[in-house]
Design a protein around this motif. Structure first.
Motif, PDB file in Angstrom:
ATOM      1  N   PHE A   1       5.472  -3.935  -3.488  1.00  0.00           N
ATOM      2  CA  PHE A   1       4.123  -4.688  -2.956  1.00  0.00           C
ATOM      3  C   PHE A   1       4.364  -6.220  -2.307  1.00  0.00           C
ATOM      4  O   PHE A   1       3.542  -6.752  -1.710  1.00  0.00           O
ATOM      5  N   ALA A   2       5.627  -6.604  -2.601  1.00  0.00           N
ATOM      6  CA  ALA A   2       5.995  -7.881  -2.223  1.00  0.00           C
ATOM      7  C   ALA A   2       6.879  -8.085  -0.879  1.00  0.00           C
ATOM      8  O   ALA A   2       6.813  -9.215  -0.380  1.00  0.00           O
ATOM      9  N   GLY A   3       7.606  -6.928  -0.691  1.00  0.00           N
ATOM     10  CA  GLY A   3       8.423  -7.201   0.661  1.00  0.00           C
ATOM     11  C   GLY A   3       9.623  -7.914   0.443  1.00  0.00           C
ATOM     12  O   GLY A   3       9.879  -8.685   1.426  1.00  0.00           O
ATOM     13  N   ILE A   4      10.117  -7.949  -0.828  1.00  0.00           N
ATOM     14  CA  ILE A   4      11.371  -8.701  -1.075  1.00  0.00           C
ATOM     15  C   ILE A   4      12.527  -7.723  -1.465  1.00  0.00           C
ATOM     16  O   ILE A   4      12.067  -6.868  -2.238  1.00  0.00           O
ATOM     17  N   ASP A   5      13.683  -8.129  -1.129  1.00  0.00           N
ATOM     18  CA  ASP A   5      14.612  -7.150  -1.584  1.00  0.00           C
ATOM     19  C   ASP A   5      15.886  -7.881  -2.216  1.00  0.00           C
ATOM     20  O   ASP A   5      16.395  -8.521  -1.677  1.00  0.00           O
ATOM     21  N   TYR A   6      15.966  -7.432  -3.631  1.00  0.00           N
ATOM     22  CA  TYR A   6      16.898  -8.179  -4.237  1.00  0.00           C
ATOM     23  C   TYR A   6      18.307  -7.274  -4.371  1.00  0.00           C
ATOM     24  O   TYR A   6      19.321  -7.845  -4.891  1.00  0.00           O
TER      25      TYR A   6
ATOM     26  N   PHE B   1      -0.306   3.159   0.173  1.00  0.00           N
ATOM     27  CA  PHE B   1      -1.154   2.506  -0.963  1.00  0.00           C
ATOM     28  C   PHE B   1      -0.821   0.817  -0.754  1.00  0.00           C
ATOM     29  O   PHE B   1      -1.516  -0.053  -0.972  1.00  0.00           O
ATOM     30  N   VAL B   2       0.591   0.826  -0.439  1.00  0.00           N
ATOM     31  CA  VAL B   2       1.225  -0.652  -0.464  1.00  0.00           C
ATOM     32  C   VAL B   2       0.207  -1.703   0.407  1.00  0.00           C
ATOM     33  O   VAL B   2      -0.009  -2.680   0.367  1.00  0.00           O
ATOM     34  N   ARG B   3       0.112  -0.952   1.799  1.00  0.00           N
ATOM     35  CA  ARG B   3      -0.511  -1.568   2.879  1.00  0.00           C
ATOM     36  C   ARG B   3      -2.027  -1.886   2.552  1.00  0.00           C
ATOM     37  O   ARG B   3      -2.843  -2.918   2.518  1.00  0.00           O
ATOM     38  N   TYR B   4      -2.815  -0.695   1.623  1.00  0.00           N
ATOM     39  CA  TYR B   4      -3.966  -1.042   1.223  1.00  0.00           C
ATOM     40  C   TYR B   4      -4.175  -2.200   0.099  1.00  0.00           C
ATOM     41  O   TYR B   4      -5.012  -2.875   0.227  1.00  0.00           O
ATOM     42  N   VAL B   5      -3.172  -2.195  -0.806  1.00  0.00           N
ATOM     43  CA  VAL B   5      -3.197  -3.097  -1.797  1.00  0.00           C
ATOM     44  C   VAL B   5      -3.117  -4.667  -1.100  1.00  0.00           C
ATOM     45  O   VAL B   5      -3.799  -5.556  -1.441  1.00  0.00           O
TER      46      VAL B   5
ATOM     47  N   ASP C   1      -4.178  -5.511   1.716  1.00  0.00           N
ATOM     48  CA  ASP C   1      -5.486  -6.047   2.526  1.00  0.00           C
ATOM     49  C   ASP C   1      -6.068  -6.569   1.280  1.00  0.00           C
ATOM     50  O   ASP C   1      -6.967  -7.702   1.468  1.00  0.00           O
ATOM     51  N   TRP C   2      -6.365  -5.492   0.421  1.00  0.00           N
ATOM     52  CA  TRP C   2      -7.546  -5.972  -0.919  1.00  0.00           C
ATOM     53  C   TRP C   2      -6.968  -7.344  -1.410  1.00  0.00           C
ATOM     54  O   TRP C   2      -7.856  -8.099  -2.116  1.00  0.00           O
ATOM     55  N   ARG C   3      -5.626  -7.347  -1.661  1.00  0.00           N
ATOM     56  CA  ARG C   3      -4.973  -8.599  -2.405  1.00  0.00           C
ATOM     57  C   ARG C   3      -5.746 -10.006  -1.499  1.00  0.00           C
ATOM     58  O   ARG C   3      -6.149 -10.922  -2.262  1.00  0.00           O
TER      59      ARG C   3
ATOM     60  N   GLY D   1       2.518 -11.334  -5.261  1.00  0.00           N
ATOM     61  CA  GLY D   1       3.024 -10.668  -4.289  1.00  0.00           C
ATOM     62  C   GLY D   1       3.246  -9.175  -5.090  1.00  0.00           C
ATOM     63  O   GLY D   1       3.897  -8.192  -4.723  1.00  0.00           O
ATOM     64  N   ALA D   2       2.094  -8.952  -5.970  1.00  0.00           N
ATOM     65  CA  ALA D   2       1.983  -7.724  -6.684  1.00  0.00           C
ATOM     66  C   ALA D   2       0.578  -6.781  -6.253  1.00  0.00           C
ATOM     67  O   ALA D   2      -0.131  -7.189  -5.505  1.00  0.00           O
ATOM     68  N   ASN D   3       0.213  -5.903  -7.176  1.00  0.00           N
ATOM     69  CA  ASN D   3      -1.057  -5.249  -6.824  1.00  0.00           C
ATOM     70  C   ASN D   3      -2.018  -5.796  -7.864  1.00  0.00           C
ATOM     71  O   ASN D   3      -3.179  -5.115  -8.310  1.00  0.00           O
TER      72      ASN D   3
END
Ligand SMILES: *Cc1c(COP(=O)(O)O)cnc(C)c1O
Length: 377
Positions: free
Chosen positions: A203-208, A278-282, A284-286, A301-303
Motif C-alpha cells: 500500500f506504500a509504494g516503497i521498496d526495501y 485493491f491497493v488503488r482502492y485503498v 483513494d479511501w485512505r 502508507g498502509a490500509n
C-alpha cells in the motif's frame, strides 16, 4: 475470549510459565457480539486491517483443489510456493511461516536465548514483544519521535547489543513509512539482525528489497493476510540472508505451511491484478478518510489510518462508534501511545461511508465525551 478457566481452578495451573500468566494478544471485538448487543443489522468491520474482499478466484480454486491431495505431507506445495515467490520478486532466499507471526516466532526461536536483548521500535505491533518474551528475552522498547518517525541515531544507540531489532514500516498502528536511507543507516550500524516488517508495504509504494544485496543482517517480513486477502489462510514469508536459511529450518516445525494454504498463496501471488486494484482502492479511501474524518490523522502508507480523537479517548470513541455499528480499534493497548487515538481500516465503500457519517455525528453532538471525564481521575 479465552476458553477454559485461566483463573486457577485447576491445581496444575502452576505448571504454566510466568510469561503466560497474564497479557497476550489483544483481539478486535467480534462483530456478532456488537450486533447482538445493540440490535444492529449491518456492522462495519474496520478493526483488523483485513482485506474486505474475498480472495481471488485463482487462490480459491487452488486451495479447494489442494484439499484433494492433503493425504501427503506438503513438500511439493511448499516448493511451488517458493517458485511463485521467485517469479514475483526474483531469486532471493525465502522462508515461510504460519502468517508473518509464524515467521517472527520461528526467527526468534532461531536466534534468541533466554536473557538476550531484543529491541522493538514503539509504538508498534505487539507480537514482536510477545514472541521475544515467550523466549525469555529482555525486550528493549525504542521510542519513536513525536511525529512517529524513527530517529536512526537513537534506534542504533538503543538497539546496540540486541540479537534482533524490530522495525515496522509502514508501521502498525501509526501508518508511518520509514525512508530507505534511514533503514540502510540502521543496518550499517547495528550489531544484530534487523527484522523489517513489511506487512503493509504493497500500500506504500516503497521498496526495501534492494537493501538485501548489501546487508547480511536484514530480514524483510511479508504476509498474504493484507493486500492479498488471505488472512484466514495464515501465510507469511520473509526475505532472509542465505546464511540464515538452514538454521531457520532447524528451529521451525517440519512443515511451515499446510497443503491448502500453500496452494491458495501460490494462486494469490499469480493474480497480481486483483491485488493492485485493491491497493488503488485503498489509497483513494485512505486520502478521503484522512481529509474528511474531522480530526488530525497521521500520514499513512498502509490500509488503515490512525486518527487523533482528542478530547475523546480512543476507548471512548470506540465505544461510541460500536453502539452505532462501526467497529474500529482503540490504540490504548499500544504501549508508547497516548490514550486518544483510534485506528480505522479501509473496508468496503458502505463501511467507510458509515464510519465517516457516524464519527461526524459524534463529533458534532459531543456524545461520549463524558466517558473521557470519567476516565480521568
Ligand atoms: C497483520 C500484521 C502481521 C501479521 O500478519 P499474519 O497474518 O500473521 O501474516 C505482521 N505485522 C504487522 C505489523 C501486522 O499488522
Amino acid at each position: 475470549m479465552e476458553k477454559g478457566n485461566v483463573s486457577g481452578a485447576s491445581p496444575y495451573v502452576h505448571l504454566v510459565r510466568d510469561c503466560f500468566r497474564s497479557g497476550g494478544y489483544v483481539f478486535a471485538t467480534k462483530p456478532g457480539e456488537i450486533a447482538r448487543e445493540h440490535g444492529i443489522s449491518r456492522v462495519a468491520r474496520l478493526a483488523s486491517n483485513e482485506n474486505p474482499n474475498p480472495p481471488g478466484k485463482k487462490a480459491v480454486s487452488r486451495g479447494c483443489e489442494a484439499l484433494g491431495s492433503a493425504n501427503r505431507y506438503p513438500d511439493a506445495p511448499l516448493e511451488q510456493l517458493i517458485s511463485a515467490l521467485a517469479s514475483c520478486h526474483g531469486d532471493y532466499p525465502f522462508v515461510t511461516g504460519v502468517g508473518m507471526d509464524g515467521v517472527i516466532e520461528t526467527l526468534v526461536r532461531t536466534l534468541v536465548d533466554p536473557g538476550d536483548r531484543v529491541a522493538v521500535s514503539v509504538p508498534t505491533f505487539s507480537f514482536y514483544g510477545l514472541a521475544a518474551t515467550a523466549q525469555s528475552a529482555e525486550v528493549v522498547p525504542v521510542a519513536r519521535q513525536d511525529d512517529f518517525s524513527v530517529d536512526p541515531d537513537r534506534f542504533i544507540r538503543e538497539a546496540r547489543g540486541s540479537k534482533i531489532a524490530f522495525l515496522c514500516s509502514p508501521n502498525n498502528p501509526t501508518g508511518t513509512v520509514t525512508p530507505v536511507e534511514d533503514v540502510e543507516e540502521i543496518l550499517r550500524k547495528i550489531d544484530g539482525l534487523l527484522f523489517l516488517d513489511n506487512a503493509y508495504v504493497e500500500f506504500a509504494g516503497i521498496d526495501y528489497r534492494p537493501l538485501l544485496a548489501d546487508h547480511g543482517n536484514l530480514v524483510i517480513g511479508r504476509t498474504l493476510s493484507k493486500a492479498f486477502a488471505l488472512a484466514g489462510a495464515r501465510v507469511g514469508y520473509a526475505f532472509v540472508p542465505g546464511w540464515l536459511v538452514p538454521f531457520y529450518n532447524r528451529a521451525s516445525t517440519p512443515f511451515t505451511l499446510n497443503t491448502v494454504s500453500a496452494h491458495a498463496a501460490t494462486g494469490a501471488l499469480e493474480d497480481r491484478e486483483s491485488m493492485e486494484a485493491f491497493v488503488r482502492y485503498v489509497r483513494d479511501w485512505r486520502d478521503r478518510i484522512t481529509r474528511e474524518c474531522g480530526f488530525p490523522a497521521s500520514p499513512s502508507g498502509a490500509n488503515f489510518v490512525m486518527i487523533d480523537v482528542a478530547p475523546w479517548t480512543g476507548d471512548g470513541m470506540v465505544r461510541e462508534l460500536a453502539r452505532r455499528g462501526v467497529i474500529v480499534r482503540s490504540c490504548a493497548s499500544f504501549p508508547g501511545l497516548p490514550d486518544h487515538y483510534i485506528r480505522v481500516s479501509i473496508g468496503e465503500d458502505w463501511e467507510n461511508e458509515m464510519f465517516l457519517n457516524e464519527i461526524s455525528v459524534i463529533r458534532e453532538t459531543g456524545t461520549g465525551l463524558s466517558s473521557r471525564v470519567r476516565n480521568r481521575p
